[in-house]
Design a protein around this motif. Structure first.
Motif, PDB file in Angstrom:
ATOM      1  N   GLN A 104       1.081   4.019  -3.072  1.00 12.56           N
ATOM      2  CA  GLN A 104       0.727   5.277  -2.790  1.00 12.56           C
ATOM      3  C   GLN A 104       1.913   6.216  -3.340  1.00 12.56           C
ATOM      4  OE1 GLN A 104      -2.575   6.508  -2.522  1.00 12.56           O
ATOM      5  NE2 GLN A 104      -2.909   4.293  -2.619  1.00 12.56           N
ATOM      6  N   TRP A 105       3.223   5.802  -2.978  1.00 15.90           N
ATOM      7  CA  TRP A 105       4.122   6.704  -3.427  1.00 15.90           C
ATOM      8  C   TRP A 105       4.341   6.683  -4.980  1.00 15.90           C
ATOM      9  CZ3 TRP A 105       7.263   9.546   0.093  1.00 15.90           C
ATOM     10  CH2 TRP A 105       8.238  10.331  -0.680  1.00 15.90           C
ATOM     11  N   GLY A 106       3.851   5.324  -5.443  1.00 15.58           N
ATOM     12  CA  GLY A 106       3.969   5.421  -6.981  1.00 15.58           C
ATOM     13  C   GLY A 106       3.038   6.252  -7.600  1.00 15.58           C
ATOM     14  N   ILE A 107       1.943   6.436  -7.174  1.00 19.68           N
ATOM     15  CA  ILE A 107       0.938   7.391  -7.758  1.00 19.68           C
ATOM     16  C   ILE A 107       1.315   8.807  -7.557  1.00 19.68           C
ATOM     17  CG2 ILE A 107      -1.397   8.314  -7.185  1.00 19.68           C
ATOM     18  CD1 ILE A 107      -2.185   5.336  -6.501  1.00 19.68           C
ATOM     19  N   LEU A 108       1.916   9.029  -6.103  1.00 18.92           N
ATOM     20  CA  LEU A 108       2.471  10.419  -6.094  1.00 18.92           C
ATOM     21  C   LEU A 108       3.483  10.915  -6.988  1.00 18.92           C
ATOM     22  CD1 LEU A 108       2.460  12.994  -4.018  1.00 18.92           C
ATOM     23  CD2 LEU A 108       4.493  11.726  -2.762  1.00 18.92           C
ATOM     24  N   GLY A 109       4.363  10.039  -7.189  1.00 17.78           N
ATOM     25  CA  GLY A 109       5.788  10.191  -7.829  1.00 17.78           C
ATOM     26  C   GLY A 109       5.128  10.417  -9.568  1.00 17.78           C
ATOM     27  N   GLU A 146      13.331  -0.961   4.878  1.00 20.42           N
ATOM     28  CA  GLU A 146      13.948   0.165   5.930  1.00 20.42           C
ATOM     29  C   GLU A 146      13.962   1.624   5.237  1.00 20.42           C
ATOM     30  OE1 GLU A 146      15.249  -2.840   5.254  1.00 20.42           O
ATOM     31  OE2 GLU A 146      14.876  -4.248   7.258  1.00 20.42           O
ATOM     32  N   VAL A 147      14.776   1.408   4.304  1.00 18.61           N
ATOM     33  CA  VAL A 147      14.790   2.709   3.276  1.00 18.61           C
ATOM     34  C   VAL A 147      13.464   3.543   3.127  1.00 18.61           C
ATOM     35  CG1 VAL A 147      15.737   3.776   1.470  1.00 18.61           C
ATOM     36  CG2 VAL A 147      16.875   2.227   2.569  1.00 18.61           C
ATOM     37  N   ILE A 148      12.678   2.758   2.583  1.00 18.45           N
ATOM     38  CA  ILE A 148      11.135   3.299   2.215  1.00 18.45           C
ATOM     39  C   ILE A 148      10.466   3.744   3.611  1.00 18.45           C
ATOM     40  CG2 ILE A 148       8.950   2.810   1.367  1.00 18.45           C
ATOM     41  CD1 ILE A 148      11.110   2.811  -0.809  1.00 18.45           C
ATOM     42  N   TRP A 149      10.564   3.165   4.508  1.00 20.75           N
ATOM     43  CA  TRP A 149       9.966   3.589   5.912  1.00 20.75           C
ATOM     44  C   TRP A 149      10.510   4.891   6.359  1.00 20.75           C
ATOM     45  CZ3 TRP A 149       5.524   2.917   7.824  1.00 20.75           C
ATOM     46  CH2 TRP A 149       5.230   3.427   9.334  1.00 20.75           C
ATOM     47  N   TRP A 167      11.051  17.411  -6.286  1.00 21.40           N
ATOM     48  CA  TRP A 167      10.190  16.856  -7.446  1.00 21.40           C
ATOM     49  C   TRP A 167      11.029  15.742  -7.827  1.00 21.40           C
ATOM     50  CZ3 TRP A 167       5.591  19.025  -7.591  1.00 21.40           C
ATOM     51  CH2 TRP A 167       5.479  20.232  -7.261  1.00 21.40           C
ATOM     52  N   ARG A 168      12.311  15.772  -8.111  1.00 20.95           N
ATOM     53  CA  ARG A 168      13.064  14.749  -8.941  1.00 20.95           C
ATOM     54  C   ARG A 168      13.143  13.556  -8.073  1.00 20.95           C
ATOM     55  NH1 ARG A 168      13.215  12.784 -12.775  1.00 20.95           N
ATOM     56  NH2 ARG A 168      12.527  14.647 -13.491  1.00 20.95           N
ATOM     57  N   ASN A 169      13.554  13.642  -6.875  1.00 20.46           N
ATOM     58  CA  ASN A 169      13.741  12.551  -5.794  1.00 20.46           C
ATOM     59  C   ASN A 169      12.466  11.873  -5.834  1.00 20.46           C
ATOM     60  OD1 ASN A 169      16.533  12.481  -5.708  1.00 20.46           O
ATOM     61  ND2 ASN A 169      16.486  13.823  -3.694  1.00 20.46           N
ATOM     62  N   ALA A 170      11.251  12.524  -5.543  1.00 20.31           N
ATOM     63  CA  ALA A 170       9.981  11.910  -5.452  1.00 20.31           C
ATOM     64  C   ALA A 170       9.819  10.906  -6.640  1.00 20.31           C
ATOM     65  CB  ALA A 170       8.774  12.880  -5.295  1.00 20.31           C
ATOM     66  N   ILE A 171       9.884  11.674  -7.898  1.00 12.51           N
ATOM     67  CA  ILE A 171       9.863  10.591  -8.970  1.00 12.51           C
ATOM     68  C   ILE A 171      10.942   9.813  -9.368  1.00 12.51           C
ATOM     69  CG2 ILE A 171      10.030  11.194 -11.704  1.00 12.51           C
ATOM     70  CD1 ILE A 171       9.083  14.078 -11.151  1.00 12.51           C
ATOM     71  N   ASN A 172      12.030   9.937  -8.804  1.00  9.22           N
ATOM     72  CA  ASN A 172      13.023   8.786  -8.897  1.00  9.22           C
ATOM     73  C   ASN A 172      12.641   7.648  -7.970  1.00  9.22           C
ATOM     74  OD1 ASN A 172      14.700  10.215 -10.605  1.00  9.22           O
ATOM     75  ND2 ASN A 172      16.019  11.004  -9.195  1.00  9.22           N
ATOM     76  N   LEU A 173      12.050   7.752  -6.749  1.00  7.33           N
ATOM     77  CA  LEU A 173      11.692   6.762  -6.072  1.00  7.33           C
ATOM     78  C   LEU A 173      10.416   6.026  -6.570  1.00  7.33           C
ATOM     79  CD1 LEU A 173      11.822   5.317  -3.155  1.00  7.33           C
ATOM     80  CD2 LEU A 173      10.348   7.037  -2.240  1.00  7.33           C
ATOM     81  N   ARG A 174       9.706   6.800  -7.422  1.00  7.08           N
ATOM     82  CA  ARG A 174       8.348   6.174  -7.841  1.00  7.08           C
ATOM     83  C   ARG A 174       8.952   5.190  -9.026  1.00  7.08           C
ATOM     84  NH1 ARG A 174       7.493   5.158 -13.050  1.00  7.08           N
ATOM     85  NH2 ARG A 174       5.080   4.710 -13.448  1.00  7.08           N
ATOM     86  N   ASN A 175      10.043   5.738  -9.820  1.00  6.55           N
ATOM     87  CA  ASN A 175      10.526   4.753 -10.685  1.00  6.55           C
ATOM     88  C   ASN A 175      11.323   3.484 -10.194  1.00  6.55           C
ATOM     89  OD1 ASN A 175       9.733   6.576 -12.758  1.00  6.55           O
ATOM     90  ND2 ASN A 175      11.828   7.912 -12.760  1.00  6.55           N
ATOM     91  N   THR A 213       0.846  -1.362   0.047  1.00  3.06           N
ATOM     92  CA  THR A 213      -0.121  -0.076   0.072  1.00  3.06           C
ATOM     93  C   THR A 213       0.803   1.440   0.057  1.00  3.06           C
ATOM     94  OG1 THR A 213      -1.752  -1.047   1.175  1.00  3.06           O
ATOM     95  CG2 THR A 213      -1.908   1.084   1.388  1.00  3.06           C
ATOM     96  N   VAL A 214       1.886   1.330   0.888  1.00  5.61           N
ATOM     97  CA  VAL A 214       2.612   2.295   1.028  1.00  5.61           C
ATOM     98  C   VAL A 214       3.438   2.721  -0.453  1.00  5.61           C
ATOM     99  CG1 VAL A 214       5.059   3.357   1.997  1.00  5.61           C
ATOM    100  CG2 VAL A 214       3.064   2.416   3.536  1.00  5.61           C
ATOM    101  N   GLU A 215       4.015   1.726  -0.867  1.00  2.00           N
ATOM    102  CA  GLU A 215       4.718   1.574  -2.134  1.00  2.00           C
ATOM    103  C   GLU A 215       3.574   2.037  -3.414  1.00  2.00           C
ATOM    104  OE1 GLU A 215       6.664  -2.044  -2.574  1.00  2.00           O
ATOM    105  OE2 GLU A 215       7.776  -2.007  -1.124  1.00  2.00           O
TER     106      GLU A 215
END
Length: 91
Positions: free
Chosen positions: A19-24, A63-66, A43-51, A15-17
């Motif tokens: 939702q972050w994917g949607i945000l990115g 752990e990193v995601i949390w 913006w860039r890091n949020a998009i990169n995390l989505r990728n 779920t967390v992943e």
């Protein structure tokens, strides 16, 4: 410290992943011009995390995601909410 419930629940992690994917993805759709007008938002890091979550999911460390969710996301939400127009008054 990482939330044990998060680590013990595939549903919670997914779920967390997701939702972050949607945000990115939504951040990716925001024009570069608008992003440049608001450099306070990472913006860039949020998009990169989505990728990473979508394309390299096998390399994701819970752990990193949390740590991002608890350390970065609250500030990011405040920054983004400040850009939103006020909701209409229902009265």
């Amino acid at each position: 410290m990482i939330c044990e419930t998060y680590l013990e629940s595939v549903f919670m992690e997914s779920t967390v992943e997701r939702q972050w994917g949607i945000l990115g993805e939504e951040f990716r759709r925001i024009s570069i011009e608008f992003q440049h007008l608001h450099p306070e938002i990472d913006w860039r890091n949020a998009i990169n995390l989505r990728n990473i979550l979508v394309n390299r999911y096998d390399q994701v460390l819970s752990e990193v995601i949390w740590n991002i969710v608890t350390g970065v996301l609250p500030r990011l939400l405040v920054q983004v909410e400040a850009l939103l127009p006020p909701l209409p008054d229902d009265s």
